[in-house]
Design a protein around this motif. Sequence first.
Motif, mmCIF file in Angstrom:
data_model
loop_
_atom_site.group_PDB
_atom_site.id
_atom_site.type_symbol
_atom_site.label_atom_id
_atom_site.label_comp_id
_atom_site.label_asym_id
_atom_site.label_seq_id
_atom_site.Cartn_x
_atom_site.Cartn_y
_atom_site.Cartn_z
ATOM 1 N N TYR A 20 1.055 -1.237 -0.417
ATOM 2 C CA TYR A 20 -0.134 0.088 -0.076
ATOM 3 C C TYR A 20 1.272 1.336 0.017
ATOM 4 N N LEU A 21 1.728 1.573 1.112
ATOM 5 C CA LEU A 21 2.695 2.844 1.419
ATOM 6 C C LEU A 21 3.680 2.596 -0.221
ATOM 7 N N CYS A 24 1.160 4.198 -2.888
ATOM 8 C CA CYS A 24 1.194 5.800 -1.840
ATOM 9 C C CYS A 24 2.034 6.075 -2.911
ATOM 10 N N ILE A 68 -5.136 9.572 -4.102
ATOM 11 C CA ILE A 68 -4.772 8.727 -2.851
ATOM 12 C C ILE A 68 -6.389 9.777 -2.912
ATOM 13 N N ARG A 76 -2.755 6.429 5.593
ATOM 14 C CA ARG A 76 -1.171 6.135 4.837
ATOM 15 C C ARG A 76 0.196 6.344 6.247
ATOM 16 N N GLU A 80 2.734 4.038 7.784
ATOM 17 C CA GLU A 80 3.903 3.869 8.386
ATOM 18 C C GLU A 80 4.283 4.120 9.687
#
Length: 301
Positions: A20-21, A24, A68, A76, A80
């Motif tokens: 996912y990151l 992003c 996003i 996000r 993180e």
Amino acid sequence: MNLILFMESLSMDIRSLKLYLHLCDSLHFAKTAEQSHVSPSTLSRALQRLEDEVGSKLFERDNRSVTITHAGLEFRRFAEQTLMEWSQLRSRLDPNQQFLRGNLNLYCSVTAAYSHLPALLDRFRRDHPHVDIKLTTGDPANAVSHIQKNRADIAIIALPEVFPDTLHFTPIDKVPISVIAPTMHCQVQQWVSQGNIDWAKLPYIVPDHGPGRKRIDQWFKQMGIKPNIYAQVSGQEAIVSMVALGCGVGISPEAVIHNSPVRERIQTLASPVDIPAFELGCCCKEKRTNDPIISAFLEII
């Protein structure tokens, strides 16, 4: 479930958060799938599971772009923080496990520190939080020299026409180049506002050396003009600033223009001849590509 099985199960969710990151950062499904070594369908399923669990769409997608959502930005930050705490937990539970530790010395331009380095460092730090990053910024034309003289481990550079065999280059991006002129009322602005621009008459701000100077010298040759050089400067940022002040015309990477604080004072001119884009990438010594920290950084590109 014992602790080992629990951690193995949790690792699957951690993998989804990493995917996912990365998405992003890239905002490109095919690129994330390729660089994360998963199939596009696996990536889509992982994202769908996350959206189902969150209860909101994390991305807006169409045939041309990925953006996003507000929920995605909130998630996000959660992802993180979760990955950072996961790394710290693993370290506390098993202090003897092998984490990469040490220093990584990076060199890049001020613009690259804004435009390309943040996404790379975000991914690297998520996987290797115990490596200390030391960053030096300066003229990108000096980057190869910094690597050769061991002043940096990795540098972000525009690939030069002649690249030493002793160095390694991993591509990051293609950066278009534009002809730029001031928008403020001045002599240069009046000249470029004419229907037929007299290119040989214009004053030019040029790099004093490096790949940028090679590009503009080739452009002069293709244009068949003997240039009126107003100034030779170090660094593309200085070229954009001097153009914005009305000193002349320049040829500069679009990444520099878009990240400049004076970009509103700059206009782009249509070039009569094509200008090849820069190939941007990470450079290091070939013999050091097996160094664990350097190898790990190159893997996340």
